[in-house]
Design a protein around this motif. Structure first.
Motif, PDB file in Angstrom:
ATOM      1  N   LEU A 169       0.987  -1.099  -0.106  1.00 35.29           N
ATOM      2  CA  LEU A 169       0.055   0.035   0.212  1.00 35.29           C
ATOM      3  C   LEU A 169       0.850   1.226   0.140  1.00 35.29           C
ATOM      4  N   ARG A 170       1.839   1.184   0.833  1.00 35.36           N
ATOM      5  CA  ARG A 170       2.805   2.446   0.598  1.00 35.36           C
ATOM      6  C   ARG A 170       3.673   2.507  -0.569  1.00 35.36           C
ATOM      7  N   GLU A 171       3.891   1.573  -1.307  1.00 31.06           N
ATOM      8  CA  GLU A 171       4.528   1.667  -2.587  1.00 31.06           C
ATOM      9  C   GLU A 171       3.679   2.195  -3.846  1.00 31.06           C
ATOM     10  N   ILE A 172       2.264   1.715  -3.465  1.00 33.00           N
ATOM     11  CA  ILE A 172       1.026   2.290  -4.394  1.00 33.00           C
ATOM     12  C   ILE A 172       0.842   3.659  -4.093  1.00 33.00           C
ATOM     13  N   LEU A 173       0.809   4.227  -2.965  1.00 38.69           N
ATOM     14  CA  LEU A 173       0.669   5.757  -2.660  1.00 38.69           C
ATOM     15  C   LEU A 173       2.047   6.499  -3.138  1.00 38.69           C
ATOM     16  N   TYR A 174       3.351   5.948  -3.017  1.00 43.47           N
ATOM     17  CA  TYR A 174       4.259   6.910  -3.411  1.00 43.47           C
ATOM     18  C   TYR A 174       4.668   6.721  -4.748  1.00 43.47           C
ATOM     19  N   LYS A 175       3.645   5.877  -5.809  1.00 44.58           N
ATOM     20  CA  LYS A 175       3.800   6.008  -7.227  1.00 44.58           C
ATOM     21  C   LYS A 175       2.440   6.723  -7.734  1.00 44.58           C
ATOM     22  N   ASP A 176       1.703   7.188  -6.605  1.00 41.89           N
ATOM     23  CA  ASP A 176       0.357   8.110  -7.142  1.00 41.89           C
ATOM     24  C   ASP A 176       0.543   9.423  -7.195  1.00 41.89           C
ATOM     25  N   PRO A 177       0.602   9.828  -8.419  1.00 38.05           N
ATOM     26  CA  PRO A 177       1.104  11.461  -8.851  1.00 38.05           C
ATOM     27  C   PRO A 177       0.166  12.123  -7.655  1.00 38.05           C
ATOM     28  N   ASP A 178      -1.115  12.138  -7.615  1.00 37.01           N
ATOM     29  CA  ASP A 178      -2.171  13.124  -6.934  1.00 37.01           C
ATOM     30  C   ASP A 178      -1.704  12.945  -5.532  1.00 37.01           C
ATOM     31  N   PHE A 179      -1.244  11.752  -4.956  1.00 37.36           N
ATOM     32  CA  PHE A 179      -0.914  11.533  -3.504  1.00 37.36           C
ATOM     33  C   PHE A 179       0.441  12.487  -3.171  1.00 37.36           C
ATOM     34  N   MET A 180       1.272  12.364  -4.119  1.00 42.67           N
ATOM     35  CA  MET A 180       2.647  12.782  -3.872  1.00 42.67           C
ATOM     36  C   MET A 180       2.431  14.290  -4.034  1.00 42.67           C
ATOM     37  N   ALA A 181       1.707  14.742  -4.683  1.00 44.49           N
ATOM     38  CA  ALA A 181       1.576  16.160  -4.870  1.00 44.49           C
ATOM     39  C   ALA A 181       0.895  16.993  -3.585  1.00 44.49           C
ATOM     40  N   PHE A 182       0.016  16.226  -3.006  1.00 40.57           N
ATOM     41  CA  PHE A 182      -0.582  16.612  -1.826  1.00 40.57           C
ATOM     42  C   PHE A 182       0.381  16.319  -0.973  1.00 40.57           C
ATOM     43  N   ASN A 183       0.911  15.521  -0.882  1.00 37.46           N
ATOM     44  CA  ASN A 183       2.184  15.261   0.230  1.00 37.46           C
ATOM     45  C   ASN A 183       3.256  16.396   0.300  1.00 37.46           C
ATOM     46  N   LYS A 184       3.544  16.765  -0.975  1.00 32.89           N
ATOM     47  CA  LYS A 184       4.487  17.759  -1.205  1.00 32.89           C
ATOM     48  C   LYS A 184       3.694  19.103  -0.768  1.00 32.89           C
ATOM     49  N   GLN A 185       2.411  19.473  -1.071  1.00 30.07           N
ATOM     50  CA  GLN A 185       1.900  20.656  -0.423  1.00 30.07           C
ATOM     51  C   GLN A 185       1.941  20.550   1.223  1.00 30.07           C
ATOM     52  N   GLY A 186       1.539  19.396   1.648  1.00 23.31           N
ATOM     53  CA  GLY A 186       1.664  19.110   3.144  1.00 23.31           C
ATOM     54  C   GLY A 186       3.184  19.158   3.767  1.00 23.31           C
ATOM     55  N   HIS A 187       4.080  19.518   3.048  1.00 26.58           N
ATOM     56  CA  HIS A 187       5.653  19.447   3.513  1.00 26.58           C
ATOM     57  C   HIS A 187       5.798  18.123   4.048  1.00 26.58           C
ATOM     58  N   GLN A 188       5.491  17.024   3.329  1.00 24.26           N
ATOM     59  CA  GLN A 188       5.802  15.630   3.659  1.00 24.26           C
ATOM     60  C   GLN A 188       5.304  15.110   4.791  1.00 24.26           C
ATOM     61  N   MET A 189       4.024  15.710   5.457  1.00 21.28           N
ATOM     62  CA  MET A 189       3.648  15.170   6.441  1.00 21.28           C
ATOM     63  C   MET A 189       2.985  13.810   6.567  1.00 21.28           C
ATOM     64  N   TYR A 190       2.568  13.743   5.447  1.00 21.74           N
ATOM     65  CA  TYR A 190       1.727  12.249   5.313  1.00 21.74           C
ATOM     66  C   TYR A 190       2.622  11.112   4.991  1.00 21.74           C
ATOM     67  N   SER A 191       3.810  11.244   4.189  1.00 21.82           N
ATOM     68  CA  SER A 191       4.777  10.303   3.775  1.00 21.82           C
ATOM     69  C   SER A 191       5.302   9.924   5.292  1.00 21.82           C
ATOM     70  N   ALA A 192       5.682  11.301   6.144  1.00 25.91           N
ATOM     71  CA  ALA A 192       6.483  10.968   7.330  1.00 25.91           C
ATOM     72  C   ALA A 192       5.622  10.268   8.402  1.00 25.91           C
ATOM     73  N   GLY A 193       4.211  10.580   8.279  1.00 25.72           N
ATOM     74  CA  GLY A 193       3.077   9.746   9.398  1.00 25.72           C
ATOM     75  C   GLY A 193       3.148   8.295   8.735  1.00 25.72           C
ATOM     76  N   LEU A 194       3.266   8.025   7.506  1.00 30.82           N
ATOM     77  CA  LEU A 194       3.156   6.592   7.080  1.00 30.82           C
ATOM     78  C   LEU A 194       4.428   5.907   7.394  1.00 30.82           C
ATOM     79  N   ASN A 195       5.492   6.504   6.935  1.00 30.70           N
ATOM     80  CA  ASN A 195       6.881   5.739   7.482  1.00 30.70           C
ATOM     81  C   ASN A 195       7.042   5.749   8.760  1.00 30.70           C
ATOM     82  N   ASN A 196       6.660   6.477   9.672  1.00 29.14           N
ATOM     83  CA  ASN A 196       6.984   6.334  11.057  1.00 29.14           C
ATOM     84  C   ASN A 196       6.149   5.096  11.889  1.00 29.14           C
ATOM     85  N   TYR A 197       4.765   5.101  10.977  1.00 34.69           N
ATOM     86  CA  TYR A 197       3.843   3.741  11.423  1.00 34.69           C
ATOM     87  C   TYR A 197       4.529   2.665  10.843  1.00 34.69           C
ATOM     88  N   PHE A 198       4.962   2.507   9.604  1.00 43.28           N
ATOM     89  CA  PHE A 198       5.707   1.419   8.961  1.00 43.28           C
ATOM     90  C   PHE A 198       6.661   0.958   9.857  1.00 43.28           C
TER      91      PHE A 198
END
Length: 257
Positions: free
Chosen positions: A70-99
């Motif tokens: 699921l994490r790999e799917i998100l990181y290949k999703d351009p819409d999610f990655m764009a939103f994550n960039k706008q949010g200063h990487q907080m979403y990927s940081a949250g997911l990586n911390n949980y992983f």
């Protein structure tokens, strides 16, 4: 112990509660930061639900490989990655911390003892409305769902050493490059309807070598009793702390089923 009770607590909340305790008690993270992590995972859960990749939220994923996918799917999703960039990487940081938590990396790196994680799972304040544990269906049989993530963490907590006979040696597993061990539910999951709290918790999981694991299932009854009595002596306080209150005789009887 009332064998007529139906467990009101949903298994998917177990990982969520343990994660909250890890953040608060192990990482010593501020409440405001904990909220940011959970807000990020809530957004990710909604995003994956919209894509029909989850039924409810990220905590229902009980297998680490599925979580990694699921994490790999998100990181290949351009819409999610764009939103994550706008949010200063907080979403990927949250997911990586949980992983990182789910993978059990924190156990060795931060030298965490399993006893530190025991608790009644309603106490951290992050559980949802209590519900029945989820059932998985195979043919005409019913099986209580169990988390391979918790099982993996249990082996790490024990440092890949048999908790009944530490001197027992095994081979190195290809998947972990650690001594091969197996996770065992001490009180069988089939007994879940008899308990108000989840049996798929750290206190009810033990790391055993393959010999001890087979013996506790298939060995001579008297020898199995001795094994169970030894486990009860080691775990009684942890059981109580996790809401699993029962006498030694009740425990042994359940373990022999």
């Amino acid at each position: 112990m009332d064998t007529q009770r139906i467990h009101p607590y949903e298994n998917r909340a177990v990982l969520k509660e343990y994660y909250a305790k890890y953040l608060k008690d192990v990482r010593k993270v501020k409440d405001s930061t904990v909220k940011h992590y959970f807000d990020a995972l809530s957004y990710i859960s909604r995003y994956l639900k919209e894509k029909n990749l989850l039924k409810r939220d990220i905590y229902e994923v009980m297998d680490l490989q599925e979580l990694a996918s699921l994490r790999e799917i998100l990181y290949k999703d351009p819409d999610f990655m764009a939103f994550n960039k706008q949010g200063h990487q907080m979403y990927s940081a949250g997911l990586n911390n949980y992983f990182r938590f789910a993978s059990g990396e924190f156990i060795e790196q931060e030298n965490v003892d399993a006893k530190e994680m025991d608790m009644p799972l309603e106490k951290t304040g992050f559980n949802d409305t209590p519900e029945k544990p989820s059932l998985s269906y195979i043919a005409t049989s019913k099986h209580w769902k169990r988390s391979s993530i918790l099982r993996r963490q249990t082996l790490a907590f024990a440092h890949y050493t048999c908790e009944l006979h530490p001197e027992h040696k095994t081979f190195l597993a290809q998947s972990t490059h650690k001594p091969y061990m197996e996770g065992h539910h001490i009180i069988p999951m089939v007994m879940q309807p008899s308990f108000d709290h989840s049996l798929d918790v750290y206190a009810n999981l033990i790391c055993l070598c393959p010999i001890c694991h087979r013996q506790i299932h298939l060995g001579l009854k008297e020898e199995r009793k001795d094994m169970l009595k030894e486990i009860y002596e080691q775990r009684e306080e942890r059981f109580e702390k996790s809401g699993l209150t029962l006498t030694e005789n009740e425990f042994v009887e359940l373990g022999l089923r």
